[in-house]
Design an enzyme around this catalytic site. Structure first.
Site, PDB file in Angstrom:
ATOM      1  N   ASP A   9       0.848  -1.178   0.000  1.00 41.31           N
ATOM      2  CA  ASP A   9       0.000   0.000   0.000  1.00 41.31           C
ATOM      3  C   ASP A   9       0.895   1.243   0.000  1.00 41.31           C
ATOM      4  OD1 ASP A   9      -3.123   0.511   0.456  1.00 41.31           O
ATOM      5  OD2 ASP A   9      -2.057   1.951   1.711  1.00 41.31           O
TER       6      ASP A   9
ATOM      7  N   HIS B 229      -6.409  -7.663  -0.117  1.00 41.27           N
ATOM      8  CA  HIS B 229      -5.382  -6.652   0.136  1.00 41.27           C
ATOM      9  C   HIS B 229      -4.620  -6.901   1.434  1.00 41.27           C
ATOM     10  CE1 HIS B 229      -3.574  -2.822  -0.858  1.00 41.27           C
ATOM     11  NE2 HIS B 229      -3.875  -2.322   0.325  1.00 41.27           N
TER      12      HIS B 229
END
Length: 326
Positions: free
Chosen positions: A100, A299
């Protein structure tokens, strides 16, 4: 887990990080809304595998200081944090892994200071989104005219800060589930631009989940309930600042060896990096040596598929250290 906690003033801010193990240094960089603790299963595996693992709370999150203004979250500041951490620890070079915003941070570092980076390992995010013609927050504002978009919701100082701080447990539980392989982040796009993030996300099942215990979740909740979310939101609010700083890197390539680890149901790979995400990374890192995709994960791959992630990271690190010894 035998980790040691450390605090120091680095690059002008109070910084917290944990360490474990000895050997080649590996720095693990998280995104939002995460903490050093997002890597706790990797810290154990990598330190036991013969590496010195260093996992900071990134600027604005956890026990690291959160400057109030978005201007403090640009490329120079964030890479300065990582360089300052190396200098403080008397580490000349390290492997950097990031997910991220943490991935974007290590890519910037590898472009600006390749002499300090042994290799980069990107998780989920292959490159910082960069349209040379349009600042990112302008692009996202256009998208947000059609439906809710969390990046645009975060842009204005105040509303998102108050909404999330008022219900940190609900927000974290919903967002962790929505970003997982079992959740559905894109359900938020069915809501109008006027919605809040908490309203737009589906309900999450009660904890524990197969990949996250109640105690682990409480670690994240207790930290964000204490600090609020403004520091993390400032990473989004500074996207145009970083975009401007990265203009100097347009068309340039880093000589640093690179590795990538993604997952089948990652929302960023599906919705924010175009049709050929890996080509974006290869354009900046021509020495992209390995790419692996983990099926069934979203994720939060470090938590959802910890054993697979640990195996791949150890494999990548063995490849890196073997090349160093040749």
């Amino acid at each position: 887990m035998p980790v040691s906690h450390h605090h120091a003033t680095i690059n002008g801010i109070h910084t917290h990080w944990v360490e474990a193990g000895e050997g080649t240094p590996v720095v693990l960089c998280h995104g939002f809304p995460h903490l050093w603790f997002s890597w706790h299963r990797q810290i154990k595996a990598l330190s036991e595998g013969g590496y010195r693992v260093i996992a900071p709370d990134m600027r604005g999150m956890g026990q690291t200081e959160a400057p109030p203004d978005k201007e403090a979250y640009g490329v120079a500041a964030i890479t300065g944090d990582l360089l300052g951490l190396l200098d403080h620890l008397s580490v000349e070079k390290a492997v950097f892994a990031g997910l991220d915003f943490g991935a974007f941070a290590i890519y910037d570092l590898a472009h600006l200071h390749p002499e300090r980076v042994l290799a980069v390992i990107g998780l989920e995010n292959p490159a910082a989104p960069h349209n040379p013609e349009v600042p990112p927050l302008t692009e996202y504002a256009e998208m947000a005219k059609e439906h809710f978009l969390h990046i645009d919701y975060f842009r204005e100082v105040g509303p998102a800060d108050r909404d999330l701080a008022a219900e940190p447990r609900l927000f974290l539980q919903k967002v962790f589930w929505a970003l997982s392989g079992e959740g559905d982040y894109f359900a938020t796009w069915k809501y109008p631009p006027s919605a809040t993030y908490i309203e737009a996300m589906n309900e999450a099942p009660p904890l524990p989940w197969p990949w996250l215990s109640e105690l682990e979740f409480e670690f994240f909740h207790s930290e964000y309930a204490r600090t609020g979310f403004t520091g993390g939101l400032n990473w989004y609010r500074a996207m145009d600042i970083k975009w401007q700083e990265r203009k100097a890197l347009e068309g340039k390539q880093s000589p640093v060896p690179a590795y990538f680890l993604g997952s089948e149901f990652d929302v960023d790979l599906e919705g924010f990096h175009g049709d050929d995400p890996i080509s974006l990374m290869r354009a900046q890192f021509p020495d992209l040596r390995r790419v692996e995709m983990i099926p069934g994960a979203g994720h939060l791959v470090q938590l959802e598929k910890s054993e697979e992630v640990n195996r791949i990271l150890l494999d990548y690190l063995a490849d890196i250290t073997q090349a160093l010894s040749v």
